[in-house]
Design a protein around this motif. Sequence first.
Motif, PDB file in Angstrom:
ATOM      1  N   UNK A  62       0.841  -1.201  -0.060  1.00 15.74           N
ATOM      2  CA  UNK A  62       0.080   0.092  -0.130  1.00 15.74           C
ATOM      3  C   UNK A  62       0.687   1.261   0.005  1.00 15.74           C
ATOM      4  N   UNK A  63       1.936   1.381  -0.983  1.00 18.40           N
ATOM      5  CA  UNK A  63       2.764   2.385  -1.323  1.00 18.40           C
ATOM      6  C   UNK A  63       3.543   2.672   0.111  1.00 18.40           C
ATOM      7  N   UNK A  64       3.986   1.651   1.143  1.00 13.37           N
ATOM      8  CA  UNK A  64       4.686   1.704   2.103  1.00 13.37           C
ATOM      9  C   UNK A  64       6.001   0.755   1.768  1.00 13.37           C
ATOM     10  N   UNK A  65       7.295   1.003   1.963  1.00 10.76           N
ATOM     11  CA  UNK A  65       8.241  -0.109   2.084  1.00 10.76           C
ATOM     12  C   UNK A  65       8.402  -0.692   3.117  1.00 10.76           C
ATOM     13  N   UNK A  66       8.237  -1.966   3.114  1.00 11.12           N
ATOM     14  CA  UNK A  66       8.319  -2.894   4.424  1.00 11.12           C
ATOM     15  C   UNK A  66       9.617  -3.492   4.297  1.00 11.12           C
ATOM     16  N   UNK A  67      10.545  -2.924   5.335  1.00 11.60           N
ATOM     17  CA  UNK A  67      12.075  -3.381   5.344  1.00 11.60           C
ATOM     18  C   UNK A  67      12.069  -4.753   6.140  1.00 11.60           C
ATOM     19  N   UNK A  68      11.960  -6.103   5.452  1.00 12.78           N
ATOM     20  CA  UNK A  68      12.129  -7.087   6.229  1.00 12.78           C
ATOM     21  C   UNK A  68      13.416  -7.287   6.710  1.00 12.78           C
ATOM     22  N   UNK A  69      13.445  -7.510   7.959  1.00 17.16           N
ATOM     23  CA  UNK A  69      14.962  -7.458   8.365  1.00 17.16           C
ATOM     24  C   UNK A  69      15.045  -8.759   9.309  1.00 17.16           C
ATOM     25  N   UNK A  70      16.108  -9.873   8.731  1.00 17.34           N
ATOM     26  CA  UNK A  70      16.276 -11.044   9.406  1.00 17.34           C
ATOM     27  C   UNK A  70      17.112 -10.845  10.269  1.00 17.34           C
ATOM     28  N   UNK A  71      16.711 -11.910  11.507  1.00 18.21           N
ATOM     29  CA  UNK A  71      17.650 -12.184  12.797  1.00 18.21           C
ATOM     30  C   UNK A  71      17.492 -13.608  12.923  1.00 18.21           C
ATOM     31  N   UNK A  72      18.495 -14.176  13.208  1.00 21.58           N
ATOM     32  CA  UNK A  72      18.495 -15.714  13.527  1.00 21.58           C
ATOM     33  C   UNK A  72      18.786 -15.933  15.170  1.00 21.58           C
TER      34      UNK A  72
END
Length: 390
Positions: A62-72
């Motif tokens: 919806x015109x928003x950048x979702x910055x998926x951030x991986x953590x282990x």
Amino acid sequence: MPHTSPSLLILGTRGIPAAHGGFETFAEKLALFLAGRGWRIGVYCQEEVPVVTERFRSETWRDIELIQTQVASTGPRATLEFDWHCARDAARRQAVSLVLGYNGAVFLPYLRLAGRKILTNMDGIEWRRPKWSLPVRGWFWANEWIAAWTSHRLVADHPVIADHLATRRPRSATAMIPYGGVPIESAPTEPLAALGLESGRYLISIARIEPDNSILTLVEAFSRKPRGMKLVVLGTFVDGNPYHRQVREAAGPEVIMPGAIYEADTVQALRFHARGYMHGHTVGGTNPSLVEALWASNPVIAHDNPYNRWTAGEAGLFFSDAASCEAAIESLLGEDELAARLKAAAQARAREAFDWQAVLEAYEREALALTDRVPRPALQPTGMVSNEPR
């Protein structure tokens, strides 16, 4: 004035679309609001994985950048790891950083040294919560100070929080902007039937089952005698938790404990049809669940403290122990005229102070000031205070 769109990054939540709680709901609403007004918005989203294969991955929603951030990792360590990588990435981007909460504030100096502007919602006074061990409380205390002095601007969601922050920074550094809500004007009764409830014939509590939320007090007070009505306690109960066991043992036959319910339409219906809302929180600022109860026109029975008194206003009956809680229950259940008066007061208080449009515009104004742009004219709920940056 620059012609490029202003940019904002939202840090400090698990991400959107909202599925976890008050801050996530707020982040979603603010992101959609600002994106609709021409902002470039990025929201950091926590992705727990067995092995990190791609630390950052961007999606558009919806015109928003979702910055998926991986953590282990998992638990508190995952949250800290996530906060660090968010700060590291935000330092490389030309945007104002809105940080929700200060639990990972230890990383904010890095962000500030990179020349980024920081606006931090300071949430509640977390280190005062008795549920935390002394080392954890010390961690929160230190992070509160770091956030207070590293951020360019602070947001308090309650006047008492603003007063507290004034002991950390000059009062002019803080804007008081509460939480918002939307009116609930109707709701189906089918969700009630599934729990054996009737409209107007029950009280409801929606909270984590913790001592500082007074759940045991609420249950004990309600269960002292038959009421001819029910008490619905929404929240997760864990086998083996001593406090949870106490609450269950104190519950009379008219207390229903269906666990946590996350379906928004069901929760909305349960709020709307309740005789009243029971709120035992003893610490914190403007509590989202209490605001939502006001927007559902719920009479409120709340723990007597400055946080709840300001939020509920004339819509509340207040208690300090099980005896005063029982007295409030008997008054609300037995006096229709009182219930009607509190219901009307809840509607008025919600409209007066907790309108989402005004809340979101206040945040936009604060963020714009950090971009050196001219803020739009303010539309503020009563009691909302915002000082220009000094």
